[in-house]
Every structure is written in C-alpha cells, then in structure tokens.
Scaffold this active site. Structure first.
Site, PDB file in Angstrom:
ATOM      1  N   HIS A 181     -25.760  26.553  14.000  1.00 16.54           N
ATOM      2  CA  HIS A 181     -25.910  25.103  14.027  1.00 16.54           C
ATOM      3  C   HIS A 181     -25.162  24.439  12.879  1.00 16.54           C
ATOM      4  CE1 HIS A 181     -28.963  26.412  11.149  1.00 16.54           C
ATOM      5  NE2 HIS A 181     -28.884  25.199  10.618  1.00 16.54           N
TER       6      HIS A 181
ATOM      7  N   ARG B 184     -33.043  22.754  -0.198  1.00 15.06           N
ATOM      8  CA  ARG B 184     -31.782  22.172   0.311  1.00 15.06           C
ATOM      9  C   ARG B 184     -31.658  20.699  -0.045  1.00 15.06           C
ATOM     10  NH1 ARG B 184     -31.023  21.783   6.585  1.00 15.06           N
ATOM     11  NH2 ARG B 184     -30.869  19.517   6.467  1.00 15.06           N
TER      12      ARG B 184
ATOM     13  N   ASP C 262     -25.842  21.103  10.428  1.00 16.83           N
ATOM     14  CA  ASP C 262     -27.056  20.349  10.101  1.00 16.83           C
ATOM     15  C   ASP C 262     -26.969  18.890  10.541  1.00 16.83           C
ATOM     16  OD1 ASP C 262     -28.334  22.510   9.000  1.00 16.83           O
ATOM     17  OD2 ASP C 262     -27.742  22.063   6.937  1.00 16.83           O
TER      18      ASP C 262
ATOM     19  N   HIS D   3     -23.756  27.308  10.616  1.00 17.14           N
ATOM     20  CA  HIS D   3     -24.381  28.411   9.891  1.00 17.14           C
ATOM     21  C   HIS D   3     -25.567  28.964  10.678  1.00 17.14           C
ATOM     22  CE1 HIS D   3     -26.021  24.622   8.329  1.00 17.14           C
ATOM     23  NE2 HIS D   3     -27.160  25.253   8.167  1.00 17.14           N
TER      24      HIS D   3
HETATM   25  C1  OGA Z   1     -30.306  24.938   6.195  1.00 14.73           C
HETATM   26  C2  OGA Z   1     -30.408  26.225   6.853  1.00 14.73           C
HETATM   27  C3  OGA Z   1     -30.220  28.410   6.009  1.00 14.73           C
HETATM   28  C4  OGA Z   1     -31.021  29.372   5.233  1.00 14.73           C
HETATM   29  O1  OGA Z   1     -30.758  24.807   5.064  1.00 14.73           O
HETATM   30  O2  OGA Z   1     -29.744  24.019   6.800  1.00 14.73           O
HETATM   31  O3  OGA Z   1     -30.037  26.352   7.991  1.00 14.73           O
HETATM   32  O4  OGA Z   1     -30.470  30.431   4.961  1.00 14.73           O
HETATM   33  N1  OGA Z   1     -30.855  27.184   6.077  1.00 14.73           N
HETATM   34  O5  OGA Z   1     -32.168  29.096   4.898  1.00 14.73           O
HETATM   35 MN    MN Z   2     -29.083  24.459   8.645  1.00 10.26          MN
END
Ligand code: OGA
Ligand code: MN
Length: 275
Positions: free
Chosen positions: A95, A266, A97, A251
């Site tokens: 995906h 994040r 974000d 990712h």
């Molecule tokens: C994000 C996500 C990835 C992770 O923070 O957008 O997809 O490794 N996280 O936690």
């Molecule tokens: Mn993500």
C-alpha cells in the site's frame, strides 16, 4: 552525512547524521535530494522522542493527523502502531499511505520503538521502477487512466469499529472520506519521473474500464509491484528510522511475529494533488 545505496531500484542507508538535532538548511536540502533519488532512506541508532520526530517531519511540510489510527498521548501527529495479539497487524499488504484523500502524503517517518525477537521486517517497492519495467503498449494503456481510492477498503467497520468509542471515530472518518480519484500513473512533482500509483490497500477500481477489465488489470498491477527487483527489505533494529517518499512507492509490513509485540511511531507529511 554519508549515503550508501542499498539496491538498484530503491533504498539507501544514511549515516553520520543525528536526527535528534534540528537539521540545518544544508542538511535538509541534502536529505530531501536523497529522498527523491532513493525513495526510502534508512537511519540507524536514532533514539528520537515523539516531539523530535514530529519536528523533524514538520521541517518537510504540514503533518497529517490520521482519522482512525491511535495517536501518541502527547503528540497527536504521531501515530502509534502497537501490534500484538489484541491488535493484530493490518499493514501486511502492498500500500501507499493515505491515498484516500485528495492530497496524499508526500512522505512519512517511521521509528522502531519495540521489536519482536525476529520478524516484522518492512518492504518498500518503487512505483517508478515498476512502471519503467512495463512494455511501451502497456504503459500507453495505463497512461490516461484514473482510479478510485477508497478509505473503506483498508478501514472496514469489522476491524476498526469494534467498540462504541471506535465506532464514533470510524463513522466520522468514513463520512469525511468518500472515495477520491487519482491518475493510475502519476508524475513525481519534484523529479518529473512517472510511476505506478495504484495500490492494493486503497485502489478499488479503474474508472474508465468495465468491472472485469478493471479487476484483471488491478490484479496484474498488484502482482507486478511486488516483484523483488523493485523492492528493498529492511530488518529493523530498535531506534532505526525509515523516511520514505510516499508519492511513488508502496510498502508492506510483514506480519510474522505474533504473539510478540511490535511498536512503531509514524509521522506523516502531507503532499499535493497527484497529476
Ligand atoms: C505505516 C506502515 C509499516 C510498519 O506506518 O504506514 O505501513 O512496518 N507501517 O509498521
Ligand atoms: Mn503504511
């Protein structure tokens, strides 16, 4: 600072920089250029507080406050990704974000706070490398198309509205986020490079196609983006930090560590309208 490429398509390791200090303008320019070139940057040993992480992200643009994910109690701009048996991971799909808004994020900074003894790696894929690997007739087919991105595809009620409290927040988020349309192939606003901008997380259909055509093409593109040649995989250590350009990357967070716990912070930087 020193920058070491981690593969031909995507990813670089940045050393000799302390992200707890405010960046000077030269460092900021250098980091921004590296981000555009490598698409995801990794830093090691950055024991950064939520306030410092927010301030670092805010140097690159306005920050997004997520409508569903839990916030850090002191810093609303920091999302707490705290996964365990009680809150199983939901990012184990490819995906980009927050593509369910008109101006999806430019980038995000993810800090590893607590890790399982093994597992929980994250992979990033380059939408630019994926697009450039397609044949000219396939690129010509995709170039003029647009696609719908739907909040509900990744944030269904059964998962995110389980308690009455969650339900209130989720309903507000749903009402505020009707599906939006973005180009299937977007142009990077800084580099001018073109790349794939549909993702399994949020893209629900290609607007100009019949349903079966759209389903088949999206299924192909979902498979295509995951080709290992377009990806880099990061095995986290505590206090590692990843900074990705969210405009033409996707990712995938590997969900292989339950029943252990994993905590990430994040910060998300808003971007501009894709074209
Ligand atoms: C994000 C996500 C990835 C992770 O923070 O957008 O997809 O490794 N996280 O936690
Ligand atoms: Mn993500």
């Amino acid at each position: 600072m020193h920058i070491q490429k981690l593969g031909p398509a995507i990813g670089a390791l940045v050393t000799d920089i302390d992200l707890r200090q405010a960046l000077n303008s030269e460092q900021q320019t250098h980091l921004h250029e590296a981000l555009i070139e490598h698409q995801v940057l990794f830093f090691e040993g950055q024991d950064i507080t939520p306030h410092q992480q927010r301030d670092l992200a805010a140097a690159f643009g306005d920050l997004h406050i997520h409508p569903v994910y839990p916030q850090h109690p002191e810093v609303a701009e920091i999302i707490l990704l705290d996964t365990s048996m009680d809150n199983p991971p939901d990012n184990d799909n490819w995906h980009t974000d927050v593509t369910f808004i008109e101006t999806p994020p430019l980038g995000a900074l993810l800090s590893a706070q607590h890790l399982p003894s093994s597992g929980g790696d994250t992979l990033w894929a380059s939408g630019i490398a994926a697009y450039e690997a397609l044949s000219a007739p396939m690129r010509a087919l995709l170039d003029p198309l647009s696609a719908e991105h739907d909040f509900l595809q990744s944030f269904p009620a059964w998962r995110f509205a389980r308690t009455p409290q969650e339900r209130i927040r989720w309903e507000a988020a749903r009402d505020k986020h009707p599906p939006v349309t973005h180009p299937v192939i977007r142009t990077h606003p800084v580099s001018g490079r073109r790349g794939l901008f549909v993702n399994e997380g949020f893209t629900s259909r290609i607007v100009e196609l019949q349903k079966k055509e759209s389903d088949a093409l999206l299924a192909f593109l979902r498979e295509h983006i995951a080709k290992p040649e377009f990806t880099v995989r990061w095995r986290w250590k505590r206090h590692d930090l990843a900074f990705w350009d969210n405009r033409l990357t996707q990712h995938y967070a590997t969900a292989d560590y339950l029943p252990q716990r994993r905590i990430m912070h994040r910060a998300t930087i808003l971007g501009d309208k894709p074209f």
